[in-house]
Design a protein around this motif. Structure first.
Motif, short mmCIF file in Angstrom:
data_model
loop_
_atom_site.label_atom_id
_atom_site.label_comp_id
_atom_site.label_asym_id
_atom_site.label_seq_id
_atom_site.Cartn_x
_atom_site.Cartn_y
_atom_site.Cartn_z
N SER A 7 0.82 -1.21 0.00
CA SER A 7 0.00 0.00 0.00
C SER A 7 0.85 1.25 0.00
CB SER A 7 -0.93 0.00 1.21
OG SER A 7 -1.85 -1.05 1.11
N LEU A 51 -4.36 -3.56 -6.72
CA LEU A 51 -4.44 -2.28 -6.01
C LEU A 51 -5.20 -1.28 -6.86
CD1 LEU A 51 -0.74 -1.91 -4.78
CD2 LEU A 51 -2.70 -2.85 -3.53
N MET A 59 -4.20 3.86 -1.56
CA MET A 59 -4.34 2.66 -2.36
C MET A 59 -5.24 1.68 -1.64
SD MET A 59 -2.88 3.15 -5.18
CE MET A 59 -2.70 1.60 -6.00
N VAL A 61 -6.50 -2.08 -1.42
CA VAL A 61 -6.18 -3.46 -1.80
C VAL A 61 -7.51 -4.14 -2.10
CG1 VAL A 61 -5.17 -5.65 -1.10
CG2 VAL A 61 -4.13 -3.50 -0.35
N THR A 70 2.09 -7.69 -8.14
CA THR A 70 1.14 -6.64 -7.79
C THR A 70 0.75 -5.92 -9.07
OG1 THR A 70 2.12 -6.36 -5.60
CG2 THR A 70 0.77 -4.54 -6.44
N MET A 72 -1.76 -2.90 -10.85
CA MET A 72 -2.50 -1.69 -10.51
C MET A 72 -2.66 -0.83 -11.75
SD MET A 72 0.61 0.14 -8.48
CE MET A 72 1.75 -1.22 -8.35
#
Length: 179
Positions: A7, A51, A59, A61, A70, A72
């Motif tokens: 995060s 994210l 951010m 999750v 990850t 995003m």
């Protein structure tokens, strides 16, 4: 990398990706997966931590992953990064020395541009060699340094040629355009 570290890293990414303003916290796993479709191989995206930047710049999750990736969509630059890359990106955002790692990032949907020479440039200027890259992957971290001497430090003419972005900085990395 733990959830708070993810995060924090992603939050830092959003700070520079100011175009994230306007995204909302009501994004679902399903809607984000649709937006990220094609950013990385399906096998990577299927089990990655997801994210989402919120209106406040935090951010969210949406899903904890199981594969060390990850994914995003901060602003206009969707990406999937492995754990080592997330550490590298966090160091870059904090203007700290990057860790001794080798990381890999997928950005197969391309990006909206960045300076090729200034790791912290937020907008195009006449002298910062702004480049918009189509689909590409990146090798980041000290593990990529042995490769960097083999590639040009300016964007080559023509599509498909790798180059070193942010040469001469601790954040130099190999950009590899993909078809």
């Amino acid at each position: 990398m733990t959830c708070p570290e993810i995060s924090a890293t992603a939050g830092l990414l959003v700070l520079l990706a100011s175009s994230a303003v306007g995204q909302t916290s009501d994004v679902t796993v399903e809607s984000l997966m649709k937006r990220l479709d094609g950013v990385a191989p399906a096998e990577v995206l299927a089990n990655a931590t997801l994210l989402n930047p919120t209106d406040s710049g935090d951010m969210q999750v949406l899903r904890e992953g199981t594969n060390g990736w990850t994914c995003m969509y901060p602003g206009t630059n969707p990406m999937c990064a492995d754990e080592a890359s997330m550490s590298f990106l966090q160091s870059w955002m904090k203007n700290e020395d990057p860790p001794d790692t080798l990381g890999f990032v997928y950005m197969l949907l391309g990006d909206e541009g960045a300076s090729n020479i200034d790791p912290h440039a937020e907008a195009e200027t006449p002298d910062n060699q702004w480049v918009v890259t189509g689909p590409h992957v990146m090798l980041l971290g000290s593990g990529a340094k042995p490769l960097l001497d083999s590639y040009p430090t300016e964007v080559p003419e023509g599509a498909g040629q790798p180059w070193v972005m942010w040469p001469g900085t601790p954040y130099a990395h190999l950009m590899m355009p993909m078809p």
